[in-house]
Scaffold this active site. Structure first.
Site, short mmCIF file in Angstrom:
data_model
loop_
_atom_site.label_atom_id
_atom_site.label_comp_id
_atom_site.label_asym_id
_atom_site.label_seq_id
_atom_site.Cartn_x
_atom_site.Cartn_y
_atom_site.Cartn_z
CB SER A 1 76.62 83.14 77.59
OG SER A 1 76.05 81.91 77.96
CG ASP B 1 82.70 79.15 81.14
OD1 ASP B 1 81.74 78.46 81.56
OD2 ASP B 1 82.55 80.18 80.46
CG HIS C 1 79.25 81.15 81.84
ND1 HIS C 1 79.95 81.04 80.65
CD2 HIS C 1 77.99 81.52 81.49
CE1 HIS C 1 79.14 81.31 79.64
NE2 HIS C 1 77.95 81.62 80.12
#
Length: 536
Positions: A361, A419, A463
């Site tokens: 991320s 995602d 995610h």
């Protein structure tokens, strides 16, 4: 003498007793011949007396007799009610139990469709693995809290290919087994950053004790990132806790491999830089500063003739977290990484070195910035630099991506097809240099290919880092089903993403009385994020 006359003259043969069955057992189909009036006898008709009896046992007779015996025992010794068979369709919902004889028999045996899917069992014979108790043992192991790591073979001869030499050509589709193991191992280094950050109540700006998943490595430095965003005054009225947040937070670590056996297996000494994703409110605020700014302030946007040039630019928030120094003597993330890499390169001079930068991320975006600067400091011939990211967003413009690749940095981005984070930031593409562009190669996995995750899994699950590692462990090739011999435990996935697991496996976890299942229900209903790694 003809064959027909010889067969007619041959004396009748007696049928042997069924193996592992008593002569008078109700499970023995041959008992029908000795006890024609028995309630459990199997009647055989239309058999000529002159023909020799067959020695082939009837499977249908076995099942019928077994079912009658089980029904009789259930009447004499009633058991507590057990859930009926469930069948999971494509949208993850439950269908009614099958009314076929085989399904009723499976209900009596208290086995679920995870081991014997009712539709498949009724239409075609089950394979050896389906009929074996090892299937239940495997499911029990997958739901346990202990990972059975795949054996690591030596990659010393081809470690540069796995580190990006050749841009992973021929290794991604189908996914090479050694590369899969390396990807999961890299992801676990990133998981250690989340665990270290969230497992203590210490202030975000304090160093963390990191429990590394691989004891061959030693942490040599803690890393911190500082936000420079100035929030408007009205935020103090709406959310005063945001204004009081500390701008500097622990974000990762640098570690080096010190185990000689592991160094021989890998073919070099490896330096790992691992970075976590967004975990503080100020980091969230930085994520929304999506304007592109030059990474290096001294770079001019025009050449000597005044013509526009391709200036490498990155997202403003990412640059802020990377370049801003902390209060006191806390260096910026950029300065700390450069200082530590210089120290380690000097300490291990003369050895084969590699630098592996990892992130998830927000950490994935910062990992690309780290690698870009490290590669300028350490050329590829001295230490090969590679980046492995999970669910990473776009970092900068095309000019920045080209500079990263020109410096010899190899980037492999693992992306879940569902995602949303890898699709942002999405600034409008006006010119070649003003729009965002991804860096490196991409390995796309699909959460809908998992037999355990719901096809409508929410964005947080798509995610989540553990979900990524689960998908990598099961990925074989594009368009192929989930790997049947995937070994990664489902316990952590159950704990963090229980609401996104198919109900069949939640029921199995309950029936097996696993602690992880109970924790998953509590965490998913607590109103908190399902996982600290499921945020941007």
């Amino acid at each position: 003498m003809s064959i027909g006359l010889a067969m007619a003259a041959a004396p009748p043969r007696h049928l042997p007793q069924a193996r592992n069955a008593l002569p008078n057992s109700p499970l023995n189909p041959l008992s029908a011949c000795r006890h024609p009036t028995s309630a459990t006898a199997v009647h055989i008709s239309n058999v000529e007396t002159a023909a020799p009896p067959t020695t082939t046992l009837s499977t249908a007779a076995h099942l019928a007799n077994l079912e009658r015996l089980l029904e009789k025992q259930k009447q004499e010794f009633p058991d507590p009610p057990v859930p009926g068979l469930v069948k999971i369709d494509h949208d993850g919902e439950h269908n009614a139990p099958s009314s076929s004889r085989s399904s009723r028999l499976l209900q009596a045996l208290n086995l679920t469709s995870a081991i014997f899917p009712s539709g498949r069992f009724s239409n075609k014979p089950a394979g050896a693995e389906e009929m074996s108790p090892r299937s239940l043992t495997r499911l029990r192991r997958l739901l346990s809290n202990s990972n059975r790591a795949s054996p690591r073979g030596s990659i010393a001869g081809g470690w540069r290919r796995f580190h990006g030499a050749g841009d992973w050509e021929g290794l991604l589709d189908p996914l090479n087994d050694d590369l899969r193991r390396e990807l999961v191992r890299h992801g676990e280094f990133v998981q250690a950053t989340y665990h270290a950050f969230h497992s203590t109540s210490a202030p975000p700006g304090r160093p963390r004790h990191v429990l590394l998943p691989d004891r061959s490595y030693r942490v040599t430095r803690n890393l911190f990132a500082t936000a420079s965003i100035e929030l408007p005054p009205w935020v103090d009225t709406v959310a005063p806790w945001v204004m009081a947040a500390h701008p500097t937070s622990w974000i990762g670590y640098v570690a080096v491999c010190e185990n000689e056996r592991e160094i021989r297996r890998m073919g070099r000494r490896d330096i790992v830089i691992a970075l976590r994703g967004t975990s503080t409110c100020l980091e969230w605020a930085e994520n929304f500063r999506t304007e592109l700014v030059p990474l290096d302030e001294e770079e001019a946007e025009t050449d000597e003739q005044g013509l526009p040039t391709s200036v490498p630019k990155v997202e403003c928030g990412f640059r802020s977290l990377y370049k801003t120094p902390g209060l006191g003597d806390t260096p910026s993330l950029s300065a700390a990484v450069v200082e530590e890499v210089k120290k380690l390169r000097k300490e291990y001079s003369g050895e084969e070195l590699s630098i592996t930068v990892l992130g998830h991320s927000l950490g994935a975006a910062l990992a690309v910035l780290v690698a870009d600067e490290v590669a300028a400091l350490v050329p590829p011939e001295q230490a090969a630099t590679a980046v492995f990211t999970f669910g990473g967003p776009r970092v900068g413009n095309r000019a920045f991506a080209e500079r990263v690749e020109k410096r010899g940095v190899k980037v492999l981005r693992v992306v879940n097809a569902h995602d949303l984070v890898p699709r942002v930031p999405a600034a409008p593409l006006r010119t070649r240099d003003e729009g965002y562009a991804h860096v490196g190669r991409e390995l796309v996995v699909d959460s809908r290919s998992s037999p355990y995750l719901r096809p409508d899994a929410d964005p947080a699950c798509c995610h989540d880092l553990e979900a990524y590692l689960h998908l990598v462990d099961g990925f074989t090739a594009v368009g192929r089903p989930f790997r049947e011999d995937a070994k990664r435990s489902l316990a952590r996935l159950l704990s963090q993403q229980g609401a996104n697991i198919k109900k069949l496996y939640l029921n199995q976890a309950q029936e097996l009385r696993l602690k992880q299942a109970a924790e998953s229900f509590g965490r998913c209903n607590s109103g908190q994020l399902a996982s600290p790694s499921s945020t941007f």
